[in-house]
Design a protein around this motif. Sequence first.
Motif, PDB file in Angstrom:
ATOM      1  N   THR A  62      -6.677  42.475 -13.493  1.00 39.95           N
ATOM      2  CA  THR A  62      -6.907  43.003 -12.152  1.00 39.95           C
ATOM      3  C   THR A  62      -8.268  43.672 -12.108  1.00 39.95           C
ATOM      4  OG1 THR A  62      -5.905  45.142 -12.653  1.00 39.95           O
ATOM      5  CG2 THR A  62      -4.430  43.401 -11.846  1.00 39.95           C
ATOM      6  N   GLY A  63      -8.787  43.858 -10.936  1.00 37.19           N
ATOM      7  CA  GLY A  63     -10.114  44.448 -10.772  1.00 37.19           C
ATOM      8  C   GLY A  63     -10.192  45.900 -11.191  1.00 37.19           C
ATOM      9  N   CYS A  64      -9.063  46.588 -11.272  1.00 31.67           N
ATOM     10  CA  CYS A  64      -9.082  48.019 -11.585  1.00 31.67           C
ATOM     11  C   CYS A  64      -8.850  48.305 -13.064  1.00 31.67           C
ATOM     12  CB  CYS A  64      -8.049  48.749 -10.736  1.00 31.67           C
ATOM     13  SG  CYS A  64      -6.375  48.202 -11.020  1.00 31.67           S
ATOM     14  N   GLY A  65      -8.904  47.258 -13.896  1.00 30.61           N
ATOM     15  CA  GLY A  65      -8.742  47.451 -15.324  1.00 30.61           C
ATOM     16  C   GLY A  65      -7.300  47.340 -15.796  1.00 30.61           C
ATOM     17  N   GLY A  66      -6.362  47.255 -14.883  1.00 35.27           N
ATOM     18  CA  GLY A  66      -4.958  47.108 -15.255  1.00 35.27           C
ATOM     19  C   GLY A  66      -4.605  45.641 -15.411  1.00 35.27           C
ATOM     20  N   GLY A  67      -3.347  45.354 -15.470  1.00 40.08           N
ATOM     21  CA  GLY A  67      -2.903  43.984 -15.584  1.00 40.08           C
ATOM     22  C   GLY A  67      -1.579  43.919 -16.314  1.00 40.08           C
ATOM     23  N   CYS A  68      -1.121  42.733 -16.576  1.00 35.04           N
ATOM     24  CA  CYS A  68       0.124  42.554 -17.307  1.00 35.04           C
ATOM     25  C   CYS A  68       0.034  41.287 -18.135  1.00 35.04           C
ATOM     26  CB  CYS A  68       1.313  42.481 -16.348  1.00 35.04           C
ATOM     27  SG  CYS A  68       1.328  41.007 -15.317  1.00 35.04           S
ATOM     28  N   ARG A  69       0.923  41.182 -19.118  1.00 36.58           N
ATOM     29  CA  ARG A  69       1.004  39.982 -19.954  1.00 36.58           C
ATOM     30  C   ARG A  69       2.345  39.325 -19.691  1.00 36.58           C
ATOM     31  NH1 ARG A  69      -1.704  40.772 -25.660  1.00 36.58           N
ATOM     32  NH2 ARG A  69       0.226  39.753 -26.270  1.00 36.58           N
ATOM     33  N   SER A  70       2.330  37.996 -19.616  1.00 39.12           N
ATOM     34  CA  SER A  70       3.553  37.237 -19.363  1.00 39.12           C
ATOM     35  C   SER A  70       3.622  36.047 -20.301  1.00 39.12           C
ATOM     36  CB  SER A  70       3.570  36.719 -17.918  1.00 39.12           C
ATOM     37  OG  SER A  70       3.557  37.779 -16.998  1.00 39.12           O
ATOM     38  N   GLY A  71       4.849  35.667 -20.660  1.00 41.23           N
ATOM     39  CA  GLY A  71       5.064  34.503 -21.509  1.00 41.23           C
ATOM     40  C   GLY A  71       5.536  33.323 -20.676  1.00 41.23           C
ATOM     41  N   LEU A  72       5.012  32.149 -20.987  1.00 44.08           N
ATOM     42  CA  LEU A  72       5.389  30.908 -20.302  1.00 44.08           C
ATOM     43  C   LEU A  72       5.707  29.847 -21.335  1.00 44.08           C
ATOM     44  CD1 LEU A  72       2.407  30.724 -17.812  1.00 44.08           C
ATOM     45  CD2 LEU A  72       4.748  31.282 -17.213  1.00 44.08           C
ATOM     46  N   ASP A  73       6.763  29.068 -21.077  1.00 41.31           N
ATOM     47  CA  ASP A  73       7.015  27.962 -21.987  1.00 41.31           C
ATOM     48  C   ASP A  73       5.942  26.899 -21.770  1.00 41.31           C
ATOM     49  OD1 ASP A  73       7.971  25.850 -20.064  1.00 41.31           O
ATOM     50  OD2 ASP A  73       9.548  27.326 -19.727  1.00 41.31           O
ATOM     51  N   LYS A  74       5.758  26.064 -22.777  1.00 42.52           N
ATOM     52  CA  LYS A  74       4.672  25.077 -22.757  1.00 42.52           C
ATOM     53  C   LYS A  74       4.770  24.139 -21.555  1.00 42.52           C
ATOM     54  CE  LYS A  74       2.322  21.817 -25.786  1.00 42.52           C
ATOM     55  NZ  LYS A  74       2.321  21.210 -27.119  1.00 42.52           N
ATOM     56  N   ARG A  75       5.983  23.760 -21.157  1.00 41.37           N
ATOM     57  CA  ARG A  75       6.170  22.841 -20.027  1.00 41.37           C
ATOM     58  C   ARG A  75       5.581  23.425 -18.743  1.00 41.37           C
ATOM     59  NH1 ARG A  75       9.655  22.347 -15.926  1.00 41.37           N
ATOM     60  NH2 ARG A  75      10.966  24.057 -16.628  1.00 41.37           N
ATOM     61  N   ARG A  76       5.797  24.701 -18.500  1.00 48.14           N
ATOM     62  CA  ARG A  76       5.235  25.338 -17.299  1.00 48.14           C
ATOM     63  C   ARG A  76       3.736  25.577 -17.453  1.00 48.14           C
ATOM     64  NH1 ARG A  76      10.388  27.593 -17.748  1.00 48.14           N
ATOM     65  NH2 ARG A  76      11.681  27.224 -15.906  1.00 48.14           N
ATOM     66  N   ALA A  77       3.314  25.989 -18.647  1.00 47.11           N
ATOM     67  CA  ALA A  77       1.892  26.269 -18.883  1.00 47.11           C
ATOM     68  C   ALA A  77       1.031  25.025 -18.665  1.00 47.11           C
ATOM     69  CB  ALA A  77       1.695  26.822 -20.289  1.00 47.11           C
ATOM     70  N   GLU A  78       1.573  23.851 -19.005  1.00 52.17           N
ATOM     71  CA  GLU A  78       0.825  22.601 -18.802  1.00 52.17           C
ATOM     72  C   GLU A  78       0.569  22.312 -17.331  1.00 52.17           C
ATOM     73  OE1 GLU A  78       2.370  19.982 -22.620  1.00 52.17           O
ATOM     74  OE2 GLU A  78       3.546  19.937 -20.776  1.00 52.17           O
ATOM     75  N   ARG A  79       1.351  22.903 -16.455  1.00 55.15           N
ATOM     76  CA  ARG A  79       1.238  22.631 -15.020  1.00 55.15           C
ATOM     77  C   ARG A  79       0.339  23.631 -14.280  1.00 55.15           C
ATOM     78  NH1 ARG A  79       4.994  19.205 -12.804  1.00 55.15           N
ATOM     79  NH2 ARG A  79       6.317  18.163 -14.308  1.00 55.15           N
ATOM     80  N   LEU A  80      -0.186  24.606 -15.011  1.00 58.84           N
ATOM     81  CA  LEU A  80      -1.117  25.569 -14.412  1.00 58.84           C
ATOM     82  C   LEU A  80      -2.541  25.076 -14.631  1.00 58.84           C
ATOM     83  CD1 LEU A  80       0.387  28.970 -15.563  1.00 58.84           C
ATOM     84  CD2 LEU A  80       0.858  27.693 -13.483  1.00 58.84           C
ATOM     85  N   LEU A  81      -3.269  24.886 -13.552  1.00 58.06           N
ATOM     86  CA  LEU A  81      -4.658  24.433 -13.659  1.00 58.06           C
ATOM     87  C   LEU A  81      -5.586  25.634 -13.495  1.00 58.06           C
ATOM     88  CD1 LEU A  81      -4.567  21.077 -11.676  1.00 58.06           C
ATOM     89  CD2 LEU A  81      -4.425  21.446 -14.142  1.00 58.06           C
ATOM     90  N   VAL A  82      -6.439  25.796 -14.499  1.00 54.29           N
ATOM     91  CA  VAL A  82      -7.321  26.964 -14.579  1.00 54.29           C
ATOM     92  C   VAL A  82      -8.775  26.498 -14.683  1.00 54.29           C
ATOM     93  CG1 VAL A  82      -7.871  29.009 -15.958  1.00 54.29           C
ATOM     94  CG2 VAL A  82      -5.501  28.221 -15.782  1.00 54.29           C
ATOM     95  N   GLU A  83      -9.656  27.179 -13.975  1.00 56.01           N
ATOM     96  CA  GLU A  83     -11.097  26.954 -14.126  1.00 56.01           C
ATOM     97  C   GLU A  83     -11.584  27.938 -15.187  1.00 56.01           C
ATOM     98  OE1 GLU A  83     -13.590  26.902 -10.676  1.00 56.01           O
ATOM     99  OE2 GLU A  83     -12.082  25.826  -9.505  1.00 56.01           O
ATOM    100  N   PRO A  84     -11.884  27.440 -16.394  1.00 56.10           N
ATOM    101  CA  PRO A  84     -12.317  28.356 -17.469  1.00 56.10           C
ATOM    102  C   PRO A  84     -13.698  28.957 -17.198  1.00 56.10           C
ATOM    103  CG  PRO A  84     -11.685  26.206 -18.334  1.00 56.10           C
ATOM    104  CD  PRO A  84     -11.766  26.074 -16.852  1.00 56.10           C
ATOM    105  N   ASP A  85     -13.877  30.188 -17.655  1.00 57.98           N
ATOM    106  CA  ASP A  85     -15.200  30.829 -17.605  1.00 57.98           C
ATOM    107  C   ASP A  85     -16.090  30.160 -18.634  1.00 57.98           C
ATOM    108  OD1 ASP A  85     -14.196  32.615 -15.781  1.00 57.98           O
ATOM    109  OD2 ASP A  85     -14.138  34.312 -17.167  1.00 57.98           O
ATOM    110  N   VAL A  86     -17.379  30.079 -18.315  1.00 59.62           N
ATOM    111  CA  VAL A  86     -18.380  29.527 -19.222  1.00 59.62           C
ATOM    112  C   VAL A  86     -19.531  30.529 -19.250  1.00 59.62           C
ATOM    113  CG1 VAL A  86     -19.963  27.639 -19.671  1.00 59.62           C
ATOM    114  CG2 VAL A  86     -17.728  27.164 -18.674  1.00 59.62           C
ATOM    115  N   LYS A  87     -19.921  30.945 -20.449  1.00 64.20           N
ATOM    116  CA  LYS A  87     -21.055  31.873 -20.558  1.00 64.20           C
ATOM    117  C   LYS A  87     -22.346  31.116 -20.278  1.00 64.20           C
ATOM    118  CE  LYS A  87     -18.905  35.006 -23.768  1.00 64.20           C
ATOM    119  NZ  LYS A  87     -18.944  35.609 -25.085  1.00 64.20           N
TER     120      LYS A  87
END
Length: 91
Positions: A64-89
């Motif tokens: 989150t923008g305020c420095g907080g946040g949370c961690r969550s666990g996902l099984d591989k089947r669900r994780a494969e369905r999340l599309l993410v734009e990775p950061d690139v330095k």
Amino acid sequence: MSQAIEVTSVPVPLTQMVRGQRGVLRSAALEGGDGDMLMAMGLRPNCRLRLCRKGETCIVAVETGCGGGCRSGLDKRRAERLLVEPDVKKA
């Protein structure tokens, strides 16, 4: 000196990212209540996240923008369905 970060234009499945890599969630191709479950965990379109662990269970940290946040666990089947734009330095 801080390094500039940019987001690529090609989303990849969360499972193709490397441990520690950050990015922006762009879409989730999930059925039924899985999408609602992710929203309740803070995994919403355009949220920033970091892959903490990769494997049969993926652990992601929602940032989150305020420095907080949370961690969550996902099984591989669900994780494969999340599309993410990775950061690139930028060089």
